[in-house]
Write a protein that holds these residues in place. Structure first.
Motif, PDB file in Angstrom:
ATOM      1  N   HIS A   4       0.987   3.862   2.128  1.00 53.00           N
ATOM      2  CA  HIS A   4       1.363   4.867   3.043  1.00 53.00           C
ATOM      3  C   HIS A   4       3.146   4.644   3.260  1.00 53.00           C
ATOM      4  CE1 HIS A   4      -1.363   3.686   6.144  1.00 53.00           C
ATOM      5  NE2 HIS A   4      -1.760   5.227   5.426  1.00 53.00           N
ATOM      6  N   HIS A  21      -5.723   0.786  11.447  1.00 54.24           N
ATOM      7  CA  HIS A  21      -5.007  -0.788  11.999  1.00 54.24           C
ATOM      8  C   HIS A  21      -6.377  -1.574  12.229  1.00 54.24           C
ATOM      9  CE1 HIS A  21      -0.840  -0.080  10.828  1.00 54.24           C
ATOM     10  NE2 HIS A  21      -1.247   1.433  10.312  1.00 54.24           N
ATOM     11  N   ASP A  63      -0.756  -3.922   6.316  1.00 53.10           N
ATOM     12  CA  ASP A  63      -1.453  -3.342   6.933  1.00 53.10           C
ATOM     13  C   ASP A  63      -2.821  -3.228   7.058  1.00 53.10           C
ATOM     14  OD1 ASP A  63       1.225  -2.139   8.030  1.00 53.10           O
ATOM     15  OD2 ASP A  63       0.727  -0.154   8.000  1.00 53.10           O
ATOM     16  N   HIS A  76       1.190  -1.394   0.288  1.00 51.03           N
ATOM     17  CA  HIS A  76       0.131  -0.258   0.232  1.00 51.03           C
ATOM     18  C   HIS A  76       0.984   1.374   0.174  1.00 51.03           C
ATOM     19  CE1 HIS A  76       0.540  -0.836   4.003  1.00 51.03           C
ATOM     20  NE2 HIS A  76       0.566   0.938   5.097  1.00 51.03           N
ATOM     21  N   ASP A 127       5.542   4.486   5.102  1.00 45.78           N
ATOM     22  CA  ASP A 127       6.982   4.033   5.503  1.00 45.78           C
ATOM     23  C   ASP A 127       6.632   2.024   4.898  1.00 45.78           C
ATOM     24  OD1 ASP A 127       3.870   3.389   6.544  1.00 45.78           O
ATOM     25  OD2 ASP A 127       4.516   2.620   8.604  1.00 45.78           O
ATOM     26  N   HIS A 128       5.387   1.587   4.160  1.00 44.25           N
ATOM     27  CA  HIS A 128       5.891   0.899   3.153  1.00 44.25           C
ATOM     28  C   HIS A 128       6.632   1.405   1.902  1.00 44.25           C
ATOM     29  CE1 HIS A 128       3.367  -1.753   5.906  1.00 44.25           C
ATOM     30  NE2 HIS A 128       3.193  -0.383   6.037  1.00 44.25           N
ATOM     31  N   HIS A 171      -7.079  -1.613   4.961  1.00 38.95           N
ATOM     32  CA  HIS A 171      -6.524  -0.166   5.455  1.00 38.95           C
ATOM     33  C   HIS A 171      -5.940   1.025   4.734  1.00 38.95           C
ATOM     34  CE1 HIS A 171      -3.083   1.186   7.184  1.00 38.95           C
ATOM     35  NE2 HIS A 171      -2.591   0.866   6.585  1.00 38.95           N
TER      36      HIS A 171
END
Ligand SMILES: [Zn+2]
Length: 447
Positions: free
Chosen positions: A64, A388, A174, A62, A66-67, A149
């Motif tokens: 985000h 989440h 996530d 996805h 942090d991904h 998510h």
């Protein structure tokens, strides 16, 4: 040999990044930035344990940061393969990466990459449909499943084949909550040998209190005090969910969505109605748009943003960033934080080390633009809007498996949260949960 190496989100919530090797083929799964405390963010600058130039492809769960936020750095370091993701993830990721490059140049003395790496990364994003088996490279087959998510989010079903033997791996990415606004619920997992699961809320349960009545109560109280209600929110997903919820509650207040990125994300949402749950599809059909609301004003340009201050309170401002780490919300905070009439409503996960976490913990002042600003505004927290699943939902998701995996790996959580989940899952008959550590290499199949 088949192996999986944890290059991030191991013992921490951010930096999701995995290297999957099947024989001579190597792919990445996610490539996110570490975010939060300076010590955690410093991990972005450490030499990666693998050479990106030797990787043939990447899978992205996805959009985000942090991904996906490390992808341009991989490209800068020689990665040039396709990055497979869903269509909404593809569009949202290009939005996120441009923003990331901008933030890096503004904030970091040593940016990880610039706009030129982003420009080389975006054409590598390749769209795949949900529930379609994709040959990533010979011996690695991936199917994207709804993760509920964020728009376009997926968990991954991976079939890894070497010398006629198959290893099945599920990567949760996530996972969202059941019954989240707009999004469909996560699809149940499939039988697998190994499972990597997130543990953001491994030690916490979301409130079961319905969001709508609580939100309208906060709005009414803010209105009664005649102040501004500031809702810091991620530009993507959370902002759209808030508008969606507020539109339903129809408060008699102007709502300003003050974020150029959120404005663009709104358009991406509107063009992916097939991904909405039934209620959102129906509302979107009736209203002529998911986010159609007569009191909503979307402020994309900075002059539109400045005009917000010319309005007489009460009014609502939704603005990024969600953890108060940057963005236009800081300008709103500078005006409102020390005003007892105003309200700051925090709505999502506040990572350790962020201003949002400080505020939530009851800080008496916050540093803004180099000054300590006293906190006199009312601070509220709305639970249940997190993207989440909490541990009870994660565990319900896992327990839909009729057979436990041979080994489960816990990632994407703070240490206490990971430990709590490990203890809980290890008590289930036949289950074995391990907390992944940074750069740990796990052999899924020997030669
Ligand atoms: Zn996420």
């Amino acid at each position: 040999m088949i192996s999986l190496q944890f290059l991030g989100a191991a013992g921490t919530v951010t930096g999701s990044k995995y290297a999957l090797t099947v024989g001579k083929h190597r792919i990445f799964i996610d490539a996110g930035l570490f975010q939060g405390t300076p010590e955690i963010a410093a991990l972005n600058h450490q030499q990666l344990a693998v050479d990106p130039a030797q990787f043939e492809a990447a899978l992205l769960t996805h959009s985000h940061v942090d991904h996906c936020g490390y992808l341009p750095r991989l490209v800068g370091d020689g990665f040039a393969g396709p990055i497979y993701c869903t269509s909404a993830t593809k569009e949202l990721t290009s939005l996120m990466l441009h923003d990331c490059a901008k933030l890096q140049l503004e904030e970091s003395l040593a940016p990880l990459y610039g706009e030129s790496e982003v420009a080389r990364t975006i054409p590598l994003l390749k769209e795949v449909a949900y529930r379609r088996r994709l040959t990533v490279v010979p011996g690695i087959y991936a199917t994207f499943h709804e993760a509920g998510h964020i728009l376009g989010s997926a968990w991954l079903e991976l079939e890894l084949v070497e010398n006629g033997e198959t290893v099945r791996l599920v990567m949760s990415g996530d996972l969202g909550r059941e019954d989240a606004p707009i999004l469909k619920d996560p699809e149940p997992p499939v039988a697998c040998d190994y499972l990597v699961v997130e543990s953001t809320y491994g030690d916490r349960l979301h409130s079961t209190e319905p969001i709508g009545p609580r939100l309208i109560q906060i709005v009414h109280e803010a209105m009664d005090r005649g102040g501004v209600l500031i809702i810091p929110a991620f530009a993507v997903e959370r902002s759209q969910e808030l508008i969606y919820l507020l539109a339903e509650l129809d408060p008699a207040l102007p709502i300003f969505l003050d974020s150029p990125m959120a404005a663009q994300a709104c358009q991406i949402f509107e063009s992916h109605r097939q991904l909405f749950d039934q209620e959102a599809r129906e509302r979107s059909r009736l209203a002529g748009g998911l986010l159609a609301h007569r009191r909503l004003k979307i402020c994309a340009t900075s002059s539109q943003s400045r005009q917000i201050f010319q309005n007489r309170p009460p009014y609502i401002v939704i603005s990024a960033s969600g953890m108060l780490e940057g963005g236009r919300v800081l300008h709103h905070l500078r005006r409102s934080l020390s005003n007892p009439k105003d309200t700051i409503l925090l709505v999502g996960y506040q990572a350790e080390g962020t201003r949002g976490a400080e505020l939530l913990a009851g800080a008496e002042s916050l540093e803004l633009f180099g000054e300590e600003v006293p906190v006199r505004a009312r601070v509220e927290f709305l639970d249940g809007l997190s993207g989440h699943a909490d541990y009870a939902q994660i565990n319900r998701w896992l327990q839909q498996l009729t057979e436990p995996p041979r080994q489960l790996f816990l990632v994407h959580g703070e240490p206490v949260s990971l430990k709590a989940q490990q203890t809980r899952i290890n008590a289930w008959p036949g289950w074995s949960a391990e907390i992944a550590s940074l750069n740990q290499l796990v052999i899924l199949k020997e030669d």
